[in-house]
Scaffold this motif. Structure first.
Motif, short mmCIF file in Angstrom:
data_model
loop_
_atom_site.label_atom_id
_atom_site.label_comp_id
_atom_site.label_asym_id
_atom_site.label_seq_id
_atom_site.Cartn_x
_atom_site.Cartn_y
_atom_site.Cartn_z
N ASP A 98 0.50 -1.09 -0.10
CA ASP A 98 -0.59 -0.38 -0.22
C ASP A 98 0.60 1.24 0.20
O ASP A 98 0.27 2.41 -0.30
CB ASP A 98 -1.22 -0.34 1.42
N ARG A 99 2.18 1.01 -0.07
CA ARG A 99 3.44 2.05 0.15
C ARG A 99 4.06 2.39 -1.14
O ARG A 99 4.45 3.34 -1.82
CB ARG A 99 4.25 2.31 1.59
N GLY A 100 3.47 1.21 -2.02
CA GLY A 100 4.37 1.35 -3.35
C GLY A 100 5.43 0.39 -3.10
O GLY A 100 6.58 0.73 -3.66
N GLU A 160 14.84 -5.16 -2.36
CA GLU A 160 13.42 -4.27 -1.63
C GLU A 160 13.39 -2.70 -2.67
O GLU A 160 14.41 -2.26 -2.36
CB GLU A 160 13.33 -4.63 -0.43
N TYR A 161 12.99 -2.23 -2.91
CA TYR A 161 12.77 -0.89 -3.71
C TYR A 161 10.82 -0.35 -3.30
O TYR A 161 9.98 -0.54 -2.33
CB TYR A 161 12.10 -1.06 -4.98
N GLN A 162 11.44 0.85 -2.44
CA GLN A 162 10.62 2.27 -2.07
C GLN A 162 10.18 3.30 -3.14
O GLN A 162 10.46 3.28 -4.29
CB GLN A 162 11.62 2.31 -1.03
N ASN A 204 10.34 6.77 -6.36
CA ASN A 204 10.77 6.50 -7.55
C ASN A 204 10.96 4.67 -7.06
O ASN A 204 11.59 4.17 -5.77
CB ASN A 204 12.00 7.05 -7.24
N GLU A 205 9.67 4.05 -7.85
CA GLU A 205 9.93 2.15 -7.47
C GLU A 205 11.72 1.64 -8.06
O GLU A 205 11.82 0.74 -8.05
CB GLU A 205 8.95 1.92 -8.40
#
Length: 161
Positions: free
Chosen positions: A74-76, A97-99, A102-103
């Motif tokens: 839910d946070r992308g 893990e990407y955040q 900016n994916e």
């Protein structure tokens, strides 16, 4: 001729035929074996069968490198994994893990929640040990990372079957 005599003759012929048929199918020497020898033979054959079944069960996946990705939370944030399969088993897991926003930015040393990095190491080690993402337990305090890890690993393994 009496009917009873005819039936007895028919039964005798059938019994003799069965004895001859099944007697010819017995391996030579089986009837001369001692019970201990028979038990040992059965034990050896059972062990051989068990080894054959282990060999079949060991090759879980096709060898190669496979990648998988989880859905974004839910946070992308989403997870990406690369699995190395050798001899049908997971030999190495490399999870990132990407955040958001900016994916393309992986979580790195600037990420404020450092427990994630310890969790990733534990998750990778556990997957190599148990060979099944569903058997990898959540890391306390990093449930979201654990869930994304399992989803990414399952995605990669679908390609390795």
């Amino acid at each position: 001729m009496n009917r009873n005599v005819v039936w007895l003759l028919v039964i005798a012929v059938v019994v003799v035929g069965l004895v001859v048929y099944f007697g010819s199918r017995v391996d030579d020497g089986v009837l001369d074996q001692k019970p201990e020898d028979i038990k040992e033979d059965v034990k050896d054959r059972t062990e051989d069968l068990g080894k054959d079944l282990e060999d079949v069960g060991e090759r879980l996946f096709d060898d190669g490198k496979y990648v998988g990705r989880s859905d974004a939370d839910d946070r992308g944030n989403y997870g990406y994994i690369e699995l190395t399969i050798k001899d049908g088993k997971i030999k190495e897991a490399d999870y990132t893990e990407y955040q958001a926003p900016n994916e393309e930015d992986p979580k790195d040393e600037d990420y404020p929640y450092k427990l994630v990095f310890d969790a990733i190491d534990k998750l990778e080690e556990e997957l190599v040990r148990v060979q099944d993402p569903d058997k990898v337990d959540d890391v306390a305090g990093a449930t979201g990372t654990s869930e994304k890890f399992r989803a990414a690993a399952k995605n990669a393994l679908e390609k390795a079957r």
